[in-house]
Design an enzyme around this catalytic site. Structure first.
Site, short mmCIF file in Angstrom:
data_model
loop_
_atom_site.label_atom_id
_atom_site.label_comp_id
_atom_site.label_asym_id
_atom_site.label_seq_id
_atom_site.Cartn_x
_atom_site.Cartn_y
_atom_site.Cartn_z
N HIS A 20 0.84 -1.20 0.00
CA HIS A 20 0.00 0.00 0.00
C HIS A 20 0.87 1.25 0.00
O HIS A 20 0.61 2.21 -0.74
CB HIS A 20 -0.89 0.04 1.25
CG HIS A 20 -1.96 -0.99 1.32
ND1 HIS A 20 -2.13 -1.78 2.43
CD2 HIS A 20 -2.92 -1.36 0.44
CE1 HIS A 20 -3.16 -2.58 2.23
NE2 HIS A 20 -3.65 -2.36 1.02
N ARG A 93 -2.15 -6.22 -7.66
CA ARG A 93 -1.01 -7.06 -7.32
C ARG A 93 -0.79 -8.15 -8.35
O ARG A 93 0.33 -8.50 -8.65
CB ARG A 93 -1.23 -7.73 -5.95
CG ARG A 93 -1.26 -6.78 -4.79
CD ARG A 93 -1.57 -7.54 -3.54
NE ARG A 93 -2.80 -8.28 -3.74
CZ ARG A 93 -3.83 -8.31 -2.92
NH1 ARG A 93 -3.77 -7.66 -1.81
NH2 ARG A 93 -4.91 -8.99 -3.17
N SER A 131 -3.18 -7.53 3.01
CA SER A 131 -3.50 -7.34 4.42
C SER A 131 -4.04 -8.64 5.02
O SER A 131 -3.74 -8.97 6.18
CB SER A 131 -4.54 -6.23 4.59
OG SER A 131 -4.00 -4.99 4.22
#
Length: 167
Positions: A20, A93, A131
């Site tokens: 991030h 990603r 995450s």
């Protein structure tokens, strides 16, 4: 750099990862101002409270004066339009992210045609970080320092200890 263009980078950031942070850094090279928009997360059960996630994001972007961190709830469209955003930053990603993000970009274009969605990819070394993975590794007692800042790693350790201690 786009002149006078505000970009919004929305997410739950539970917690904010080095991936991030890399996307934020890349966005600052393209846009004059960036808002990291931390979602209240009404649709997700988050490990960290909204206030904790905002604090972690503020710590992560403290070296970027053109970046501010705000929270939002409700439609992202309302948040972006109210602040005069002209671009929305989304991190990609892997190919697996693309289908969902492509659909989301189409929906957002329908809701706010004046706002462009810009896809940014993090550096190769951060492309596999999520995450969700970071939380799972932390809960299972694994090492997360390669995936998050030291401050976030410390917060994760404290959170995991508090979750496992008897109330």
């Amino acid at each position: 750099m786009a002149q006078n263009v505000l970009a919004v980078y929305p997410g739950t950031f539970d917690p904010i990862t080095l991936g991030h942070e890399d996307v934020v850094r890349r966005a600052t090279q393209l846009f004059e101002r960036v808002i990291v928009a931390v979602a209240a997360g009404h649709h997700k059960k988050t490990m960290f409270s909204l206030e904790e996630r905002i604090e972690m994001c503020r710590e992560a972007v403290k070296n970027y004066p053109q970046v501010q961190v705000e929270s939002f709830s409700g439609l992202l469209r309302d948040f972006v339009v109210a602040r005069g955003g002209k671009a929305m930053v989304r991190g990609l990603r892997a190919v697996t992210d693309f289908d969902y993000e492509f659909q989301l970009a189409g929906m957002n274009r329908s809701l706010m045609p004046q706002v462009e969605t810009v896809f940014l990819t993090p550096s190769d070394k951060f492309q596999f970080i999520s995450s969700t993975f970071v939380r799972e590794i932390a809960v299972l007692g694994g090492e997360v320092h390669k995936f998050v800042s030291p401050e976030v790693a410390d917060r994760l350790a404290v959170k995991v200890r508090s979750m496992s201690s008897p109330s």
